[in-house]
Design a protein around this motif. Sequence first.
Motif, PDB file in Angstrom:
ATOM      1  N   LEU A 288       0.856  -1.179   0.000  1.00 61.04           N
ATOM      2  CA  LEU A 288       0.000   0.000   0.000  1.00 61.04           C
ATOM      3  C   LEU A 288       0.896   1.234   0.000  1.00 61.04           C
ATOM      4  CD1 LEU A 288      -2.649  -1.039   2.676  1.00 61.04           C
ATOM      5  CD2 LEU A 288      -2.943  -1.026   0.195  1.00 61.04           C
ATOM      6  N   ALA A 289       0.451   2.278  -0.683  1.00 59.36           N
ATOM      7  CA  ALA A 289       1.257   3.498  -0.738  1.00 59.36           C
ATOM      8  C   ALA A 289       0.352   4.711  -0.841  1.00 59.36           C
ATOM      9  CB  ALA A 289       2.218   3.458  -1.927  1.00 59.36           C
ATOM     10  N   ALA A 290       0.790   5.801  -0.196  1.00 60.31           N
ATOM     11  CA  ALA A 290       0.081   7.077  -0.269  1.00 60.31           C
ATOM     12  C   ALA A 290       1.096   8.189  -0.493  1.00 60.31           C
ATOM     13  CB  ALA A 290      -0.730   7.311   1.005  1.00 60.31           C
ATOM     14  N   PRO A 291       1.739   8.214  -1.676  1.00 56.89           N
ATOM     15  CA  PRO A 291       2.731   9.261  -1.944  1.00 56.89           C
ATOM     16  C   PRO A 291       2.054  10.602  -2.228  1.00 56.89           C
ATOM     17  CG  PRO A 291       2.421   7.902  -3.880  1.00 56.89           C
ATOM     18  CD  PRO A 291       1.568   7.297  -2.799  1.00 56.89           C
TER      19      PRO A 291
ATOM     20  N   LYS B 107      -6.671   6.312  -5.847  1.00 61.32           N
ATOM     21  CA  LYS B 107      -6.881   7.761  -5.816  1.00 61.32           C
ATOM     22  C   LYS B 107      -5.719   8.435  -6.526  1.00 61.32           C
ATOM     23  CE  LYS B 107      -9.626   8.580  -1.606  1.00 61.32           C
ATOM     24  NZ  LYS B 107      -9.690   9.411  -0.379  1.00 61.32           N
ATOM     25  N   GLY B 108      -6.049   9.518  -7.244  1.00 62.65           N
ATOM     26  CA  GLY B 108      -5.004  10.309  -7.867  1.00 62.65           C
ATOM     27  C   GLY B 108      -4.964  10.161  -9.375  1.00 62.65           C
ATOM     28  N   SER B 109      -4.168  11.007  -9.978  1.00 58.93           N
ATOM     29  CA  SER B 109      -3.924  10.966 -11.415  1.00 58.93           C
ATOM     30  C   SER B 109      -2.538  11.536 -11.653  1.00 58.93           C
ATOM     31  CB  SER B 109      -4.983  11.776 -12.182  1.00 58.93           C
ATOM     32  OG  SER B 109      -4.923  13.149 -11.811  1.00 58.93           O
TER      33      SER B 109
ATOM     34  N   PHE C  41      -2.240   8.434 -16.277  1.00 56.86           N
ATOM     35  CA  PHE C  41      -3.057   7.523 -15.491  1.00 56.86           C
ATOM     36  C   PHE C  41      -4.052   8.294 -14.646  1.00 56.86           C
ATOM     37  CE2 PHE C  41       0.765   8.255 -12.859  1.00 56.86           C
ATOM     38  CZ  PHE C  41       0.200   8.647 -11.656  1.00 56.86           C
ATOM     39  N   LYS C  42      -5.103   7.565 -14.208  1.00 55.05           N
ATOM     40  CA  LYS C  42      -6.157   8.156 -13.387  1.00 55.05           C
ATOM     41  C   LYS C  42      -6.799   7.053 -12.564  1.00 55.05           C
ATOM     42  CE  LYS C  42      -9.458   7.846 -17.233  1.00 55.05           C
ATOM     43  NZ  LYS C  42      -8.520   7.063 -18.054  1.00 55.05           N
ATOM     44  N   TYR C  43      -7.806   7.447 -11.779  1.00 54.86           N
ATOM     45  CA  TYR C  43      -8.536   6.515 -10.919  1.00 54.86           C
ATOM     46  C   TYR C  43      -8.999   5.287 -11.693  1.00 54.86           C
ATOM     47  CZ  TYR C  43     -12.799   4.769  -8.586  1.00 54.86           C
ATOM     48  OH  TYR C  43     -13.779   3.983  -8.041  1.00 54.86           O
ATOM     49  N   GLY C  44      -8.692   4.108 -11.153  1.00 58.40           N
ATOM     50  CA  GLY C  44      -9.130   2.856 -11.753  1.00 58.40           C
ATOM     51  C   GLY C  44      -8.151   2.220 -12.700  1.00 58.40           C
TER      52      GLY C  44
ATOM     53  N   ARG D 174      -3.628   7.259  -3.557  1.00 59.02           N
ATOM     54  CA  ARG D 174      -3.654   5.957  -2.893  1.00 59.02           C
ATOM     55  C   ARG D 174      -3.411   4.876  -3.936  1.00 59.02           C
ATOM     56  NH1 ARG D 174      -3.461   5.808   2.781  1.00 59.02           N
ATOM     57  NH2 ARG D 174      -4.244   7.845   3.467  1.00 59.02           N
ATOM     58  N   LEU D 175      -2.419   4.025  -3.661  1.00 63.14           N
ATOM     59  CA  LEU D 175      -2.008   2.989  -4.597  1.00 63.14           C
ATOM     60  C   LEU D 175      -2.067   1.624  -3.933  1.00 63.14           C
ATOM     61  CD1 LEU D 175       1.267   4.709  -5.923  1.00 63.14           C
ATOM     62  CD2 LEU D 175      -1.091   5.078  -6.710  1.00 63.14           C
ATOM     63  N   PHE D 176      -2.533   0.635  -4.688  1.00 68.78           N
ATOM     64  CA  PHE D 176      -2.479  -0.775  -4.307  1.00 68.78           C
ATOM     65  C   PHE D 176      -1.521  -1.444  -5.291  1.00 68.78           C
ATOM     66  CE2 PHE D 176      -4.109  -5.145  -4.892  1.00 68.78           C
ATOM     67  CZ  PHE D 176      -4.043  -5.618  -3.595  1.00 68.78           C
TER      68      PHE D 176
END
Length: 385
Positions: free
Chosen positions: A104-107, A129-131, A143-146, A167-169
């Motif tokens: 998991l990452a939240a940069p 989350k994020g783009s 890149f974007k959500y999803g 937010r990254l998985f």
Amino acid sequence: MPLYHKLGNIPPKRHTIFKKPNGDYYYEQLFGTIGFDGMSTNSYHEHRPTQVKEIKGSYCVAPKIAKANNIQSYRLRGFQVKPEVDFLESRKAVLTNSDCTIVLAAPTGKTQDYFYKNTDADELIFIHKGSGKLRTMLGNLDFKYGDYLLIPRGIIYKIDFDTEDNRLFIVESRRPIYTPKRYRNWFGQLLEHSPFCERDIRRPEELETYDEKGDFLIKVRKQDEIFNMVYATHPFDVIGYDGYNFPYAFSIHDFEPITGRIHQPPPVHQTFETDAFVVCSFVPRLYDYHPDAIPAPYNHSNIDSDEVLYYVDGDFMSRNDIEPGHISLHPAGIPHGPHPGAMERSIGQKDTQELAVMVDTFKPLMVTEEAMKIADEQYYQSWLD
């Protein structure tokens, strides 16, 4: 992914003279896998891609194990992972085995003063989350959500975010990641019954080429250490390439669900595979349409695999008290199924808006210290009446 791609300028034949306008030479590199037997790309560089000036030491990034032999079901509250500015420091390994690591990452920031190369593993990054923009030696991808970003091992890259709330998985795979063979013919083409096709795969479109000398820091991961290596030329000096080994993007929103009269098993959701685990996408879809169908999944035993489910969005019908960013771990050896009341609630429902990513591993997963910081240790009792 057996899909040909060509970008930039290349000579008519491989392994032949290719000169710059001023008469100097471009330098060819074969970027290949599985010796000379797997997918590969031939790239052409302004400078020799071999010029290491200095190795400034290394540091360990191996996951710290809290439970090496685990039979307990867990819920992990993924959004409790604290944001960090640096991309690599933000990555927190929560589950791992010898084949893969789930991160998991939240940069909050972009990679500014270094490039990154993972020589241990292919990386599958799911954007919750994020783009932003993935910048690589073989071109860039927005890149974007999803989005899933598939970054083959050995790719040198940076990642730039448009916002701070990201937010990254991430699944780091020590085995090559492919599209499922059940959806491909013997040539590698995705078949008519596949839930996605080549049109859905986004390949790099923008090639950054720098003809620069200097000191360029590449953080290289090898055997769970990161080595700080200084190269003499800019790593994004490719002027063209062609082949089959390159990063690509695929949106979970482009996955077309397979449905039936009665409940379909998890393999219909499969999106990626290795010989050690599979990745599935659960997307909004119509429920089963037999008049007596039970849309909720039946109880089942994971005898041969651990099941990890990452909840992205919507109401996941088989679970109680689940929020976006949660992860459920159901280990091999014990049965699991819908939470109390979930089966009954599902009867008569016509569709679902759930969105989730599942990873089923064929070897047991170890639980890390980072996972225990965000773990619900009473989750395994949540099936009690």
